[in-house]
Design an enzyme around this catalytic site. Sequence first.
Site, PDB file in Angstrom:
ATOM      1  N   PHE A 130       0.855  -1.192   0.000  1.00 52.95           N
ATOM      2  CA  PHE A 130       0.000   0.000   0.000  1.00 52.95           C
ATOM      3  C   PHE A 130       0.885   1.234   0.000  1.00 52.95           C
ATOM      4  O   PHE A 130       1.710   1.411   0.893  1.00 52.95           O
ATOM      5  CB  PHE A 130      -0.938   0.035   1.214  1.00 52.95           C
ATOM      6  CG  PHE A 130      -1.858   1.230   1.174  1.00 52.95           C
ATOM      7  CD1 PHE A 130      -3.046   1.188   0.457  1.00 52.95           C
ATOM      8  CD2 PHE A 130      -1.517   2.411   1.826  1.00 52.95           C
ATOM      9  CE1 PHE A 130      -3.879   2.310   0.393  1.00 52.95           C
ATOM     10  CE2 PHE A 130      -2.347   3.528   1.757  1.00 52.95           C
ATOM     11  CZ  PHE A 130      -3.526   3.476   1.041  1.00 52.95           C
ATOM     12  N   ASP A 215       9.165   2.680   1.679  1.00 54.76           N
ATOM     13  CA  ASP A 215       8.012   3.422   2.169  1.00 54.76           C
ATOM     14  C   ASP A 215       7.876   3.128   3.659  1.00 54.76           C
ATOM     15  O   ASP A 215       7.411   2.055   4.051  1.00 54.76           O
ATOM     16  CB  ASP A 215       6.756   3.005   1.390  1.00 54.76           C
ATOM     17  CG  ASP A 215       5.502   3.713   1.894  1.00 54.76           C
ATOM     18  OD1 ASP A 215       5.545   4.279   3.003  1.00 54.76           O
ATOM     19  OD2 ASP A 215       4.483   3.670   1.186  1.00 54.76           O
ATOM     20  N   LYS A 244       2.602  10.202   8.159  1.00 50.79           N
ATOM     21  CA  LYS A 244       1.947   9.745   9.385  1.00 50.79           C
ATOM     22  C   LYS A 244       2.618  10.303  10.644  1.00 50.79           C
ATOM     23  O   LYS A 244       2.469  11.480  10.922  1.00 50.79           O
ATOM     24  CB  LYS A 244       1.860   8.215   9.381  1.00 50.79           C
ATOM     25  CG  LYS A 244       0.894   7.723   8.281  1.00 50.79           C
ATOM     26  CD  LYS A 244       0.304   6.368   8.520  1.00 50.79           C
ATOM     27  CE  LYS A 244      -0.901   6.139   7.621  1.00 50.79           C
ATOM     28  NZ  LYS A 244      -0.651   5.249   6.509  1.00 50.79           N
TER      29      LYS A 244
END
Length: 389
Positions: A130, A215, A244
């Site tokens: 993702f 990532d 985040k």
Amino acid sequence: MSRSNVMSTYGRFDVTFEKGFGCKIYDTDNNEYVDFVSGVATNCLGHSHPIIVNALNEQSSKLMHISNYYWSPEAIKLAEILCKNSDHEQAFFCNSGTEAVEAALKLSRKYGRLASSPDKHKIIYMTNSFHGRSMGSLSVTGQGKYQENFAPLIGGTVSIDFNDIDALNNAFDENVCAVILEPIQGEGGIISANIDFLKEARRLCDKFDSLLIFDEIQCGMGRTGSLFAYKKFNVIPDIVCLAKALGGGFPIGAIIANSRCSTSLVPGDHGTTYGGNPLACAVSFAVVKELTEGGIIDSVDEKSSYLVDKLNLLKSKYSIIDDIRGMGLLIGIKINVDPKTFVAECLKEGLLVISAGKDIIRLLPPLNVTLEEIDSALSILEKVLSKFR
Ligand SMILES: *Cc1c(COP(=O)(O)O)cnc(C)c1O
């Protein structure tokens, strides 16, 4: 208040939150919940942390936004602390994870073009990954359910099975400009990369002059017990994508890149209006400083083993648990009942958890969670587990 004016892009739970302190969050009826979602690994210091509130107050009364045509001390300081604590030399700031991935992909395309020719544009990505929802990041997100309604996606991408060394070798050639992966797949179900796979990716990227992109938007910023997940795997990527927890709950994203590729983008190639604004950078700097110098990351391993040991006890007691997995405070509980129902039951009992993959319950407490708070979460979890017997 009519909820119908909000576009229905999320399957939201029937709860409206109003305030939070630390690991606790309160709905509009003042019911208390233990928050083990942390805005999906975002509120790394919990809710309303004084360090974040102070940074916001101070900076917002000073200077919130300028343009990227000018410098701010806040952006410089944030780039400095990130580079000082990593193996990378330069940072680019944006506003979200998707944008960080987008920047990494564009940088890689430019790098390939400079190193060789426009043919060097191939990007290898992993099944089950993702990376975000923009057309670029979606094009390297290896899950049909996210991609299928939005074709055609960008060209020049190749997906391989995560952790499949042979597939990686077969997909590689001199036209690869980048490989992108999550050291620990979050959304996909808390699946760790094998160290041998990462080492092979590093070797092939060196051999073919391609960039390795990690990532770390979910697994970075201390969640694994190290500021960057790559340090736990001992494989250094050329680019790290961050977002985040980088802002501790305030929107900011970034990539950090090593000197091999960090100068590939030149003025005019890429940018963003809000990216790297003084307010976001001041908050992020305060968060990174607290994480690295406040002893919080150092406490993650101990809290992790405490939590995992107790989860393993629950596993031996409740047959709906098949597996406990993950690293640091990125923990997955594999269950053999519908995870959506399980998450809803936890919410009813006052515990926020979130699902991942097909059958995983994800626990993402703030990194400064206390052992007592872990115990309260566990006791609610056990209450829910006992209902499924
Ligand atoms: C959340 C996430 C993203 C997307 O970040 P946004 O801020 O939602 O755009 C990308 N990659 C990973 C691994 C993520 O967990």
